[in-house]
Design a protein around this motif. Structure first.
Motif, PDB file in Angstrom:
ATOM      1  N   THR A   9      38.651  40.828  46.912  1.00 14.97           N
ATOM      2  CA  THR A   9      37.409  40.249  46.398  1.00 14.97           C
ATOM      3  C   THR A   9      36.852  39.305  47.465  1.00 14.97           C
ATOM      4  O   THR A   9      37.554  38.992  48.440  1.00 14.97           O
ATOM      5  CB  THR A   9      37.686  39.434  45.124  1.00 14.97           C
ATOM      6  OG1 THR A   9      38.435  38.281  45.516  1.00 14.97           O
ATOM      7  CG2 THR A   9      38.476  40.234  44.090  1.00 14.97           C
ATOM      8  N   GLN A  38      47.389  37.932  37.898  1.00 11.89           N
ATOM      9  CA  GLN A  38      47.205  36.510  38.239  1.00 11.89           C
ATOM     10  C   GLN A  38      47.823  35.577  37.200  1.00 11.89           C
ATOM     11  O   GLN A  38      47.906  34.374  37.429  1.00 11.89           O
ATOM     12  CB  GLN A  38      45.710  36.182  38.435  1.00 11.89           C
ATOM     13  CG  GLN A  38      44.840  36.218  37.187  1.00 11.89           C
ATOM     14  CD  GLN A  38      44.316  37.614  36.866  1.00 11.89           C
ATOM     15  OE1 GLN A  38      44.976  38.611  37.116  1.00 11.89           O
ATOM     16  NE2 GLN A  38      43.131  37.685  36.286  1.00 11.89           N
ATOM     17  N   ARG A  51      44.011  32.085  39.867  1.00  8.40           N
ATOM     18  CA  ARG A  51      42.978  32.732  40.680  1.00  8.40           C
ATOM     19  C   ARG A  51      43.577  33.056  42.051  1.00  8.40           C
ATOM     20  O   ARG A  51      44.366  32.274  42.582  1.00  8.40           O
ATOM     21  CB  ARG A  51      41.782  31.796  40.925  1.00  8.40           C
ATOM     22  CG  ARG A  51      41.035  31.360  39.674  1.00  8.40           C
ATOM     23  CD  ARG A  51      40.084  32.445  39.221  1.00  8.40           C
ATOM     24  NE  ARG A  51      39.159  31.981  38.218  1.00  8.40           N
ATOM     25  CZ  ARG A  51      39.400  31.943  36.910  1.00  8.40           C
ATOM     26  NH1 ARG A  51      40.581  32.300  36.437  1.00  8.40           N
ATOM     27  NH2 ARG A  51      38.470  31.526  36.077  1.00  8.40           N
ATOM     28  N   ILE A  52      43.145  34.205  42.591  1.00  6.72           N
ATOM     29  CA  ILE A  52      43.460  34.476  43.989  1.00  6.72           C
ATOM     30  C   ILE A  52      42.339  33.845  44.824  1.00  6.72           C
ATOM     31  O   ILE A  52      41.237  33.654  44.301  1.00  6.72           O
ATOM     32  CB  ILE A  52      43.601  35.996  44.281  1.00  6.72           C
ATOM     33  CG1 ILE A  52      42.289  36.762  44.051  1.00  6.72           C
ATOM     34  CG2 ILE A  52      44.704  36.590  43.447  1.00  6.72           C
ATOM     35  CD1 ILE A  52      41.470  36.951  45.254  1.00  6.72           C
ATOM     36  N   GLU A  71      43.157  27.807  46.319  1.00  2.00           N
ATOM     37  CA  GLU A  71      41.736  27.512  46.550  1.00  2.00           C
ATOM     38  C   GLU A  71      41.374  27.931  47.970  1.00  2.00           C
ATOM     39  O   GLU A  71      41.882  27.384  48.964  1.00  2.00           O
ATOM     40  CB  GLU A  71      41.374  26.032  46.335  1.00  2.00           C
ATOM     41  CG  GLU A  71      41.152  25.659  44.878  1.00  2.00           C
ATOM     42  CD  GLU A  71      39.894  26.295  44.281  1.00  2.00           C
ATOM     43  OE1 GLU A  71      38.890  26.434  44.984  1.00  2.00           O
ATOM     44  OE2 GLU A  71      39.933  26.674  43.100  1.00  2.00           O
ATOM     45  N   SER A  72      40.455  28.887  48.064  1.00  2.00           N
ATOM     46  CA  SER A  72      40.160  29.492  49.375  1.00  2.00           C
ATOM     47  C   SER A  72      39.657  28.479  50.405  1.00  2.00           C
ATOM     48  O   SER A  72      39.992  28.583  51.587  1.00  2.00           O
ATOM     49  CB  SER A  72      39.162  30.638  49.214  1.00  2.00           C
ATOM     50  OG  SER A  72      37.965  30.186  48.625  1.00  2.00           O
ATOM     51  N   MET A 105      31.720  26.700  48.773  1.00  3.21           N
ATOM     52  CA  MET A 105      32.671  26.585  47.659  1.00  3.21           C
ATOM     53  C   MET A 105      31.980  26.103  46.379  1.00  3.21           C
ATOM     54  O   MET A 105      32.308  26.568  45.294  1.00  3.21           O
ATOM     55  CB  MET A 105      33.800  25.605  48.033  1.00  3.21           C
ATOM     56  CG  MET A 105      34.696  26.074  49.165  1.00  3.21           C
ATOM     57  SD  MET A 105      35.527  27.629  48.830  1.00  3.21           S
ATOM     58  CE  MET A 105      36.471  27.217  47.363  1.00  3.21           C
TER      59      MET A 105
HETATM   60  N1  LIG Z   1      37.430  28.520  43.747  1.00  2.00           N
HETATM   61  C1  LIG Z   1      38.397  29.580  43.827  1.00  2.00           C
HETATM   62  C2  LIG Z   1      37.868  30.783  43.102  1.00  2.00           C
HETATM   63  C3  LIG Z   1      38.849  31.913  43.153  1.00  2.00           C
HETATM   64  C4  LIG Z   1      38.425  33.050  42.240  1.00  2.00           C
HETATM   65  O1  LIG Z   1      37.489  32.938  41.423  1.00  2.00           O
HETATM   66  N2  LIG Z   1      39.144  34.165  42.354  1.00  2.00           N
HETATM   67  C5  LIG Z   1      38.883  35.298  41.496  1.00  2.00           C
HETATM   68  C6  LIG Z   1      38.692  36.544  42.336  1.00  2.00           C
HETATM   69  S1  LIG Z   1      37.351  36.349  43.511  1.00  2.00           S
HETATM   70  C7  LIG Z   1      40.069  35.508  40.574  1.00  2.00           C
HETATM   71  O2  LIG Z   1      41.195  35.347  40.989  1.00  2.00           O
HETATM   72  N3  LIG Z   1      39.823  35.851  39.326  1.00  2.00           N
HETATM   73  C8  LIG Z   1      40.865  36.084  38.387  1.00  2.00           C
HETATM   74  C9  LIG Z   1      40.520  35.619  36.997  1.00  2.00           C
HETATM   75  O3  LIG Z   1      39.348  35.299  36.765  1.00  2.00           O
HETATM   76  O4  LIG Z   1      41.402  35.550  36.139  1.00  2.00           O
HETATM   77  C10 LIG Z   1      38.668  29.902  45.303  1.00  2.00           C
HETATM   78  O5  LIG Z   1      37.718  29.843  46.077  1.00  2.00           O
HETATM   79  O6  LIG Z   1      39.828  30.191  45.656  1.00  2.00           O
END
Ligand SMILES: N[C@@H](CCC(=O)N[C@@H](CS)C(=O)NCC(=O)O)C(=O)O
Length: 214
Positions: A9, A38, A51-52, A71-72, A105
């Motif tokens: 993603t 996750q 979250r990834i 957190e990316s 972010m």
């Molecule tokens: N702020 C977080 C956002 C991470 C995020 O939203 N990851 C999504 C994929 S892009 C995810 O893991 N979603 C899984 C879920 O909603 O359960 C970051 O930047 O790491």
């Protein structure tokens, strides 16, 4: 060695781009968010927000136990500081990089994410929500286009973690109902980042980790 826990993603691609750019040794641990991986207890230990992406660094600079980061934006900053790459070392250049990293972010990522959700994934099509997030995405693209009018990259003349954070959120511009021809400086930057070998290698991982369904 870095363990990369990710899925293919936009937020996941940010980190694979960095690792490919820096040439750091890493191994991939796919977390299929479509299959709810996750929420697995082992993943939650390193990414409590389910979250990834997340990483585990087995050779942290302090020589201590493996260090995990979620957190990316925090991951990009951690890796930039670890390697001394892709962030300016002077005070002003560093602040430029961080401002635009945080802009992604707190702004582009969440707004474009809502755009994807209401435009593509929501079962109920809500015109107010779609318009709100398409318009906000367009506004953010305009801010970026202006920023790129007189510099090669977002933080200045050097490619940085700010570019790595932003680029994956511009890749799905058609999903977001944006036309890059409306943003010529952004389009030039987008094509320049897309042409980097490391970026191509990062996106090529999709075929291995999450190949398109026939
Ligand atoms: N702020 C977080 C956002 C991470 C995020 O939203 N990851 C999504 C994929 S892009 C995810 O893991 N979603 C899984 C879920 O909603 O359960 C970051 O930047 O790491």
């Amino acid at each position: 060695m870095i363990d990369l826990h990710y899925w293919t993603t936009p937020n996941g691609h940010k980190v694979s781009i960095f690792l490919e750019e820096a040439g750091l040794p890493y191994r991939i641990f796919p977390v299929n968010i479509g299959a709810n991986e996750q929420f697995e207890p082992d993943f939650l230990k390193i990414s409590p927000n389910n979250r990834i992406p997340a990483i585990v660094d087995h050779e942290p600079a302090d020589g201590g136990e493996p260090l995990s980061v979620f957190e990316s934006g925090a991951i990009l900053l951690y890796l930039a500081e670890k390697t001394g790459q892709f962030i300016a070392t002077d005070r002003r250049g560093r602040e430029q990089t961080l401002q635009w990293l945080f802009w992604q972010m707190g702004g582009l990522g969440p707004m474009a994410g809502q755009n994807h959700h209401f435009n593509r994934f929501a079962k109920e099509k809500i015109p107010y929500a779609i318009k709100r997030y398409v318009d906000e995405t367009a506004r953010l693209y305009g801010v970026l286009d202006k920023r790129l009018a007189d510099r090669a990259y977002v933080a200045g003349e050097q490619y940085s973690i700010a570019d790595m954070a932003i680029y994956p959120w511009i890749v799905p511009h058609t999903y977001q109902e944006q036309n890059l021809d409306d943003f010529p400086n952004l389009k030039r930057w987008f094509e320049s980042v897309a042409s980097r070998d490391a970026v191509k290698r990062a996106y090529a991982l999709v075929d291995k980790v999450n190949p398109p369904k026939p």
